[in-house]
Design a protein around this motif. Structure first.
Motif, mmCIF file in Angstrom:
data_model
loop_
_atom_site.group_PDB
_atom_site.id
_atom_site.type_symbol
_atom_site.label_atom_id
_atom_site.label_comp_id
_atom_site.label_asym_id
_atom_site.label_seq_id
_atom_site.Cartn_x
_atom_site.Cartn_y
_atom_site.Cartn_z
ATOM 1 N N PRO A 192 0.830 -1.205 0.000
ATOM 2 C CA PRO A 192 0.000 0.000 0.000
ATOM 3 C C PRO A 192 0.864 1.254 0.000
ATOM 4 O O PRO A 192 1.924 1.300 0.641
ATOM 5 C CB PRO A 192 -0.787 -0.138 1.312
ATOM 6 N N MET B 229 -10.547 4.625 3.001
ATOM 7 C CA MET B 229 -10.079 3.340 2.492
ATOM 8 C C MET B 229 -11.101 2.224 2.663
ATOM 9 O O MET B 229 -10.838 1.079 2.305
ATOM 10 C CB MET B 229 -8.773 2.940 3.198
ATOM 11 N N THR C 244 -11.621 7.658 -8.504
ATOM 12 C CA THR C 244 -11.519 6.581 -7.519
ATOM 13 C C THR C 244 -10.724 5.405 -8.080
ATOM 14 O O THR C 244 -9.866 4.831 -7.394
ATOM 15 C CB THR C 244 -12.923 6.132 -7.098
ATOM 16 N N ALA C 245 -10.996 5.060 -9.337
ATOM 17 C CA ALA C 245 -10.269 3.948 -9.958
ATOM 18 C C ALA C 245 -8.776 4.262 -10.089
ATOM 19 O O ALA C 245 -7.918 3.402 -9.846
ATOM 20 C CB ALA C 245 -10.873 3.637 -11.318
ATOM 21 N N ARG D 178 -7.146 3.924 -6.640
ATOM 22 C CA ARG D 178 -6.971 2.519 -6.243
ATOM 23 C C ARG D 178 -5.768 1.906 -6.941
ATOM 24 O O ARG D 178 -4.978 1.178 -6.340
ATOM 25 C CB ARG D 178 -8.228 1.726 -6.586
ATOM 26 N N GLU D 179 -5.628 2.196 -8.226
ATOM 27 C CA GLU D 179 -4.525 1.619 -8.994
ATOM 28 C C GLU D 179 -3.181 2.172 -8.546
ATOM 29 O O GLU D 179 -2.173 1.455 -8.514
ATOM 30 C CB GLU D 179 -4.760 1.901 -10.483
ATOM 31 N N HIS E 81 -2.727 1.206 -4.391
ATOM 32 C CA HIS E 81 -2.929 -0.212 -4.075
ATOM 33 C C HIS E 81 -3.787 -0.403 -2.828
ATOM 34 O O HIS E 81 -3.594 -1.343 -2.055
ATOM 35 C CB HIS E 81 -1.587 -0.937 -3.910
ATOM 36 N N VAL E 82 -4.722 0.504 -2.633
ATOM 37 C CA VAL E 82 -5.714 0.420 -1.565
ATOM 38 C C VAL E 82 -7.036 0.877 -2.165
ATOM 39 O O VAL E 82 -7.057 1.780 -3.007
ATOM 40 C CB VAL E 82 -5.348 1.320 -0.364
ATOM 41 N N GLY E 83 -8.121 0.260 -1.728
ATOM 42 C CA GLY E 83 -9.422 0.583 -2.299
ATOM 43 C C GLY E 83 -9.983 1.900 -1.817
ATOM 44 O O GLY E 83 -10.974 1.928 -1.072
ATOM 45 N N ALA E 84 -9.362 3.015 -2.190
ATOM 46 C CA ALA E 84 -9.799 4.337 -1.731
ATOM 47 C C ALA E 84 -11.181 4.669 -2.288
ATOM 48 O O ALA E 84 -11.437 4.504 -3.474
ATOM 49 C CB ALA E 84 -8.790 5.398 -2.159
ATOM 50 N N ARG E 85 -12.042 5.188 -1.415
ATOM 51 C CA ARG E 85 -13.402 5.572 -1.798
ATOM 52 C C ARG E 85 -13.744 6.907 -1.134
ATOM 53 O O ARG E 85 -14.528 6.948 -0.181
ATOM 54 C CB ARG E 85 -14.401 4.493 -1.383
#
Length: 281
Positions: free
Chosen positions: A26, A136, A181-182, A185-186, A189-193
């Protein structure tokens, strides 16, 4: 309080994610491994605003959710609260937090637990805050964490604050929001929202809080001026030197910075202060 900088922490404790490949770990732990202490989207300036808005004083019992390696813990402890509890689920972070010295009579502890289920007593805190962690989480987890903060707070004196990424403006096109957002994330390397300011306010309201103040700031985490402001000139130069000596880390850091810059018109930092909403009679 004893001074504990990032280099001292690295000498005594491994940084979370230290064993991971720089290309996969991350982004926030990669930056920590490079020596960055302040991993908050609005920098130390917005963190200080948050603590000022919370009005932390010697009467307060403070809980910090997802406290990380202690950059904000040191600022909170400098305000001499009656008690400070750091919560983090990473054992390495808990070990580092446990090594911080509390000033004067402050009762301090670090516990390994999840921010959504701390197992701390109901209503025992007057201040709860968390930074760079709700972003996250998917929405159900965001709500569980905010609900847990509400459970921990005393109804009469409780204050809650968050410091997170936000999307701007409130009427941002949903397709663009998804693209940002995409890209995040890329890159990290964490699903940030992240949410818009209104959506952050609504989330807190849905879970029993009334927002009383908020402040936004640019998302400039990897800009030289912010780096120096957050870390100091000499530590910033050391971080830059480590990045330049590590090709994999250099590629990751430059990629993250490109994404932050690409979306800087619509990506910011926000801190919100809230109090428990009185129950209806």
């Amino acid at each position: 309080m004893a001074s504990t900088d990032s280099s001292a922490l690295r000498q005594n404790f491994p940084v979370p994610g230290d064993g991971l490949d720089a290309t996969r770990m991350p982004g926030h732990w990669l930056l920590a491994r490079l020596g960055k202490r302040v991993l908050r989207p609005g920098g130390v300036e917005l963190t200080r605003w948050m603590l000022d808005a919370l009005g932390v004083d010697p009467e307060d019992r403070v809980v910090e959710l997802a406290a990380g390696l202690g950059a904000t813990a040191r600022l909170a402890l400098a305000r001499h609260p009656a008690a400070y509890t750091a919560v983090d689920r990473d054992p390495t972070a808990v070990a580092a937090l446990s090594a911080l010295a509390a000033p004067g009579p402050t009762e301090m502890r670090a516990v390994r637990s999840d921010a959504a289920d701390t197992r701390l007593p109901d209503g025992d805190a007057s201040v709860v805050y968390g930074e760079a962690m709700l972003t996250m989480q998917p929405e159900p987890a965001k709500r569980r964490i905010v609900r847990e903060a509400r459970r921990l707070l005393d109804d009469s004196t409780g204050r809650y604050a968050i410091h997170e990424l936000c999307l701007l403006p409130d009427d941002l096109d949903p397709a663009l929001a998804e693209r940002i957002t995409a890209d995040l994330r890329e890159a990290i390397h964490v699903g940030a929202r992240p949410l818009t300011p209104t959506d952050w306010t609504d989330l807190l309201a849905d879970e029993g809080f009334t927002v009383t103040a908020h402040k936004t700031a640019p998302m400039a985490l990897l800009e030289p001026r912010r780096l120096v402001a957050d870390e100091g000139m000499v530590p910033a130069l050391r971080i830059a030197g480590r990045v330049l000596r590590d090709p994999a880390a250099l590629r990751r850091v430059l990629h993250m910075r490109r994404v932050f810059r690409r979306h800087r018109a619509h990506l910011g930092a926000i801190s919100l202060l809230a109090v428990p909403t009185p129950s209806k009679a």
